[in-house]
Design an enzyme around this catalytic site. Structure first.
Site, mmCIF file in Angstrom:
data_model
loop_
_atom_site.group_PDB
_atom_site.id
_atom_site.type_symbol
_atom_site.label_atom_id
_atom_site.label_comp_id
_atom_site.label_asym_id
_atom_site.label_seq_id
_atom_site.Cartn_x
_atom_site.Cartn_y
_atom_site.Cartn_z
ATOM 1 N N GLU A 1 35.523 -1.364 -88.287
ATOM 2 C CA GLU A 1 34.248 -0.643 -88.191
ATOM 3 C C GLU A 1 34.022 0.252 -89.399
ATOM 4 O O GLU A 1 32.896 0.360 -89.903
ATOM 5 C CB GLU A 1 34.196 0.243 -86.935
ATOM 6 C CG GLU A 1 34.366 -0.492 -85.633
ATOM 7 C CD GLU A 1 35.815 -0.480 -85.150
ATOM 8 O OE1 GLU A 1 36.723 -0.795 -85.954
ATOM 9 O OE2 GLU A 1 36.029 -0.179 -83.973
ATOM 10 N N CYS B 1 37.824 2.903 -81.581
ATOM 11 C CA CYS B 1 38.677 4.069 -81.346
ATOM 12 C C CYS B 1 37.823 5.321 -81.579
ATOM 13 O O CYS B 1 36.695 5.228 -82.074
ATOM 14 C CB CYS B 1 39.874 4.025 -82.293
ATOM 15 S SG CYS B 1 39.450 4.394 -84.007
HETATM 16 ZN ZN LIG Z 1 38.884 2.495 -85.206
#
Ligand SMILES: [Zn+2]
Length: 144
Positions: free
Chosen positions: A55, A83
């Site tokens: 990401e 996350c």
């Molecule tokens: Zn991450």
């Protein structure tokens, strides 16, 4: 106009690239106006950089492509639940929509930072979750 599966498949292609490099197999694509403007996969081993999540790289690459730091009217497709770091970074980017596949109970943002995204960001979870989770499982089994 939301046909997410095609884009998620592209994110899975990225995840597979990570897998083949011995990286935790997570991939992402950023889509803007129906066009993929960034493709990325996890590169923490290759770059020796714990922040080199799919990401993070997709955000940087998409912003550079757009010539502006905000990813308004863009969607990121990522194979696994982001996350807290990536969720916060996506929050900063003001991305319009986040679509992810498999949940991540241990390391996903929902456990620690459920408010990390921008309040206007739409979140879709579970798209092609089995494929994404299957790849992760296969990876961690091969590491044992
Ligand atoms: Zn991450």
């Amino acid at each position: 106009m939301f046909s997410g599966e095609y884009y998620m498949k592209q994110a899975l292609v990225e995840a597979r690239k990570a897998f083949d490099k011995g990286e935790v197999p997570i991939g992402a694509v950023v889509v803007c106006a129906g066009r993929i403007i960034a493709r990325a996969h996890n590169l923490t081993e290759t770059l020796n950089d714990v922040t080199a999540h799919a990401e993070m790289q997709a955000i940087t690459s998409a912003a550079s492509m757009l010539g502006g730091k905000y990813l308004l009217d863009c969607t990121i497709y990522v194979t696994v639940e982001p996350c807290p770091m990536c969720a916060a970074a996506l929050g900063w980017s003001q991305i319009s929509r986040v679509v992810y596949g498999a949940g991540d109970e241990k390391r996903g943002y929902l456990k620690i930072a459920p408010q990390a995204f921008h309040p206007k960001t739409k979140i879709v979870s579970g798209l092609m979750a089995q494929e994404a989770a299957g790849l992760m499982k296969q990876f961690f089994q091969s590491k044992r």
